[in-house]
Design a protein around this motif. Structure first.
Motif, short mmCIF file in Angstrom:
data_model
loop_
_atom_site.label_atom_id
_atom_site.label_comp_id
_atom_site.label_asym_id
_atom_site.label_seq_id
_atom_site.Cartn_x
_atom_site.Cartn_y
_atom_site.Cartn_z
N HIS A 93 -102.75 81.60 39.84
CA HIS A 93 -103.16 81.95 38.48
C HIS A 93 -103.49 80.69 37.67
CE1 HIS A 93 -104.03 84.68 35.33
NE2 HIS A 93 -103.06 84.25 34.53
N ILE A 94 -102.65 80.28 36.72
CA ILE A 94 -102.99 79.08 35.93
C ILE A 94 -102.00 77.94 36.16
CG2 ILE A 94 -104.23 80.32 34.13
CD1 ILE A 94 -101.73 80.08 32.37
N GLN A 133 -112.62 81.70 37.21
CA GLN A 133 -111.53 82.16 38.07
C GLN A 133 -110.98 80.99 38.88
OE1 GLN A 133 -109.85 85.19 38.74
NE2 GLN A 133 -110.71 85.74 36.75
N SER A 134 -111.85 80.01 39.10
CA SER A 134 -111.43 78.77 39.76
C SER A 134 -111.92 77.60 38.92
CB SER A 134 -111.99 78.69 41.18
OG SER A 134 -113.41 78.72 41.16
N HIS A 135 -111.17 76.51 39.00
CA HIS A 135 -111.50 75.34 38.18
C HIS A 135 -110.90 74.11 38.88
CE1 HIS A 135 -110.98 73.01 34.16
NE2 HIS A 135 -112.13 72.74 34.72
N SER A 150 -98.68 73.72 33.53
CA SER A 150 -99.75 74.70 33.71
C SER A 150 -100.62 74.73 32.47
CB SER A 150 -99.16 76.10 33.98
OG SER A 150 -98.42 76.53 32.85
N GLY A 151 -101.75 75.41 32.57
CA GLY A 151 -102.66 75.50 31.44
C GLY A 151 -104.07 75.78 31.92
N HIS A 152 -104.90 76.27 31.03
CA HIS A 152 -106.27 76.63 31.40
C HIS A 152 -107.16 75.42 31.66
CE1 HIS A 152 -105.75 80.94 30.75
NE2 HIS A 152 -105.07 80.66 29.65
N HIS A 153 -106.69 74.24 31.35
CA HIS A 153 -107.47 73.03 31.61
C HIS A 153 -107.02 72.34 32.90
CE1 HIS A 153 -103.79 71.73 29.75
NE2 HIS A 153 -104.06 70.46 29.98
N ALA A 154 -106.08 72.94 33.64
CA ALA A 154 -105.54 72.33 34.86
C ALA A 154 -106.45 72.59 36.06
CB ALA A 154 -104.15 72.90 35.13
N ILE A 155 -106.03 72.06 37.22
CA ILE A 155 -106.69 72.39 38.49
C ILE A 155 -106.19 73.78 38.87
CG2 ILE A 155 -107.03 71.74 40.90
CD1 ILE A 155 -106.21 68.87 40.10
#
Length: 297
Positions: free
Chosen positions: A275-276, A250-252, A263-268
């Motif tokens: 969200h993403i 949920q956080s990265h 944006s993207g699922h590999h971002a901060i």
């Protein structure tokens, strides 16, 4: 220097012995010179022994002073603040670890914060960003520049949180200049044996960023070379960085620093806020909690 002088004395002594063997009439004079040289050698040896004793005493004094300095270093930025420091960097000695330089926030909420993660552009064009896709060993020891982007290290996180109830503050900024933050009353990172498991709770109502850490509570840390998540995929390899991945996140906050509007699922990422959408800046910082934390609703 003294050893060289002793060798020279020996050489001269040997030369005198040879000279005396060829000049019988000067034996008395040679004998006197030999005795004088032996006295000089004895004096040089005694002086060398005294200097060696002085050198040993000096080394002991330096070690004692060094140990005294280390023993008086603050454990973290909160102790430094209590001693009157307002500096943004200071040398500390987390329990059980070697002294190290850390970054402090002595302004926010009364100060005393030790910064454990920093992400922000360090150049005008935002091109030179620190690579957070690092190995288990690098996340263990820490990496980066405390004046720029860095991770303090999982060993330091464990040391600073294992015996002291610790609060966590996360501050986030997007590329439009919006800033928000969230605070938790309880934050703890386990030992390497427990794969630096995260324990987090006591989310403060009124925090604006949302609780994107709740999903990661009681989960272990993973990197691309050490998979400890519970997903069928290898989250750290898929999304990069090192984090308390679960399924997957949920956080990265150790994701890739993407350019504006990317944006993207590999971002901060902090999903309860953006969200993403890739974030621009992030800080995570900790300090001893000002009040006891209770798990009772």
């Amino acid at each position: 220097m003294f050893i060289t002088k002793c060798v020279l004395c020996v050489v001269i002594l040997v030369m005198h012995v040879v000279s005396c063997s060829w000049a019988a009439g000067a034996r008395q004079r040679c004998a006197e010179q030999m005795m004088a040289l032996q006295d000089q050698m004895t004096h040089v040896q005694e002086t060398q022994e005294l200097l060696q004793e002085d050198l040993t005493a000096l080394k002991d004094s330096i070690n004692t002073l060094s140990n005294l300095v280390v023993s008086t270093l603050p454990e973290d930025c909160s102790v430094a603040r209590a001693r009157g420091s307002w500096s943004s960097t200071t040398e500390v000695r987390p329990p059980g670890l070697q002294p190290r330089k850390v970054r402090c926030d002595q302004q926010t909420g009364g100060g005393g914060w030790t910064v454990v993660l920093a992400r922000f552009p360090t150049t005008h064009l935002h091109l030179e960003r620190c690579d957070f896709n690092r190995s288990w060993q690098q996340y263990k020891q820490g990496f980066g520049d405390i004046h720029g982007e860095f991770w303090i290290g999982n060993e330091a996180l464990h040391s600073l949180t294992k015996e002291v109830q610790t609060e966590l503050r996360v501050t986030l900024s997007d590329w439009e200049g919006n800033t928000t933050s969230s605070v938790w009353q309880h934050f703890r990172v386990g030992s390497e044996t427990d794969h630096y498991k995260l324990t987090v709770g006591g989310y403060e109502e009124g925090s604006k960023a949302g609780d994107s850490l709740h999903h990661h509570n009681n989960h272990r840390f993973s990197t691309y070379d050490n998979d400890n998540d519970r997903d069928y995929e290898h989250c750290a390899r898929k999304h990069g960085g090192g984090w308390w991945y679960f399924s997957c996140y949920q956080s990265h906050l150790t994701g890739a620093a993407l350019p504006p509007n990317a944006s993207g699922h590999h971002a901060i990422v902090w999903r309860t806020w953006k969200h993403i959408v890739g974030l621009r800046e992030v800080t995570m910082m900790i300090r001893p909690a000002p009040r006891p934390f209770s798990t009772t609703p």
